[in-house]
Design an enzyme around this catalytic site. Sequence first.
Site, short mmCIF file in Angstrom:
data_model
loop_
_atom_site.label_atom_id
_atom_site.label_comp_id
_atom_site.label_asym_id
_atom_site.label_seq_id
_atom_site.Cartn_x
_atom_site.Cartn_y
_atom_site.Cartn_z
N ARG A 1 0.84 -1.18 0.00
CA ARG A 1 0.00 0.00 0.00
C ARG A 1 0.88 1.24 0.00
O ARG A 1 1.87 1.31 0.72
CB ARG A 1 -0.92 0.03 1.24
CG ARG A 1 -2.13 -0.91 1.15
CD ARG A 1 -3.15 -0.37 0.16
NE ARG A 1 -4.33 -1.20 0.06
CZ ARG A 1 -4.47 -2.21 -0.79
NH1 ARG A 1 -3.49 -2.53 -1.61
NH2 ARG A 1 -5.59 -2.91 -0.83
N GLU B 1 -1.89 8.27 -6.23
CA GLU B 1 -1.91 7.56 -7.51
C GLU B 1 -2.93 8.20 -8.45
O GLU B 1 -4.04 8.50 -8.01
CB GLU B 1 -2.24 6.08 -7.27
CG GLU B 1 -1.17 5.35 -6.47
CD GLU B 1 -1.46 3.86 -6.31
OE1 GLU B 1 -2.47 3.37 -6.84
OE2 GLU B 1 -0.65 3.18 -5.65
N HIS C 1 1.06 0.27 -10.08
CA HIS C 1 0.13 -0.58 -9.31
C HIS C 1 -0.29 -1.81 -10.12
O HIS C 1 -1.48 -2.05 -10.36
CB HIS C 1 -1.09 0.23 -8.88
CG HIS C 1 -1.71 -0.28 -7.61
ND1 HIS C 1 -2.28 0.53 -6.66
CD2 HIS C 1 -1.85 -1.54 -7.12
CE1 HIS C 1 -2.75 -0.19 -5.66
NE2 HIS C 1 -2.49 -1.45 -5.91
#
Length: 528
Positions: free
Chosen positions: A230, A259, A278
């Site tokens: 994370r 992000e 990601h």
Amino acid sequence: MKVVVTDPIADAGLELLREAGHEVETAYEVEGEALLDTVADANALIVRSGTDVNEAVFEAAPDLVIVGRAGIGVDNIDIDAATDHGVIVANAPQGNVRAAAEHTVAMLFAAARSIPQAHARLRDGEWAKGDYLGNEVNNKTLGIIGLGRVGQEVAKRLSSLGMDLAVYDPYIGEERAEQLGAELVEDLHDCIAMADYVTVHTPLLPETEGMIGEAELAELEGGYLVNCARGGIVQEDALAEAVGDGVLEGAALDVFAEEPLPQDSPLLDQDDVIVTPHLGASTEAAQENVATDTAEQVLAAFNDEPVVNALNAPSVDRSAFPRIRPYIDIAETAGKVGAELLRGRLNAVEVTYEGDIADEDVELLTASAQKGAFDPLEWRVNAVNADRVAEERGIEVTESKRAQSDDFQSLVTVTVRGDEDEVSVSGTLFAGDDPRLVSIDGYRVDAIPHGHMMVARNRDEPGVIGLIGSVLGDHDVNIAGMFNARQTIGGQALTVYNLDDPVTDAVREKLLSDDRIVDIVAIELNGD
């Protein structure tokens, strides 16, 4: 039933829902008022990380039965609001575990061997063979921060490649770590200092946000850091500086505090920092797995069947539920109070049923007791996933029944054990529907399991209770009820206070400044 899908998932999941006869509407990238309008008549909502499922969403969707998260993390879902609205929240925790673990291993090797950097220079026409001297992983130490599902899969893969494993996880038992061939390290800094490579696998919680910063990175001097868990756990400015200054050999990140990663991020200025957008769960198999797993959760909820990966919804036979329902909160509260008083690493939970309640199917109650015991550890657990969480964390759970109870028609006792200590808490019902805690750590009490509670341990001497009352009064904390118990005259006493207001740090510090008071534990309960 109408299922609204607001983030893209694999077609296999959508087809599973349609084949079952349900209407499926895809509405990708909707937000704000458009999202609220879209879910107004939805019975199920399927999301990934791109949709913020907050209180407003639940308010706007009165017919919502379940929110399915096609993946592991539920940071974007307000679970408390879902529970308030009677909506099940379920995730798909297994579908992308392998993909995330494999991406972690890939990122570690990419950093250790400078693979992306060498590739880019070769594409630009440079044969830079002499510029890259990689590092092997054989006989090196891997520091694993968080030994959950993904952390365990990474441990299995890299231990087979000759790496020694050091683990920091305050909620994992030593036995579980040993089963994976890992050494459990009590202190985060010590674990990092032992490691040549560190990989992060914790959820993003208040206590983990920014947990790896300048001081921690200094302990990893000459090593590598990988984070595919994370964003926000690693302080990105500090990491960029550590790599730029040569404190670290390199780093690899798949997740970021913001992000998409901003173009002015200092991470992008460092050649030895590898970044990917990601991609941890981005494999064809993983996407299909989480899509079908999530669809199956939705179908189970529609059919009133157990939702296997539910995070907030118990399941029990309808005919038995009225008889055991009053004891669900008692079991959960007893577990939570016991764990709060234990204060150390939790190794075992034992639940004992005496009297009439012992004749019932108590699986839900045992799971509720676990949920309460795990609650102070901030694990998202409910009656469905409690056993799996306990198994993964190496916590032994036992259950026993006795046909008779000496003092009560029915009695539920939860005992939590740590490395050296144990605490038992017992609860029952008075007059059929009045829940009470009747024993705490061997002291007979009569405490209402609700709201703000404070448990005080003190020497049995004159004036102590008066002192506690004065301190609470000085801080505008009103006492709603109290029960004092002792086992021997002049020994140690235990007092349970029901309060109208929370106990502040100032109250606790003031009370503990008196050497007659051994301990003060404030517990927040939400019972009826």
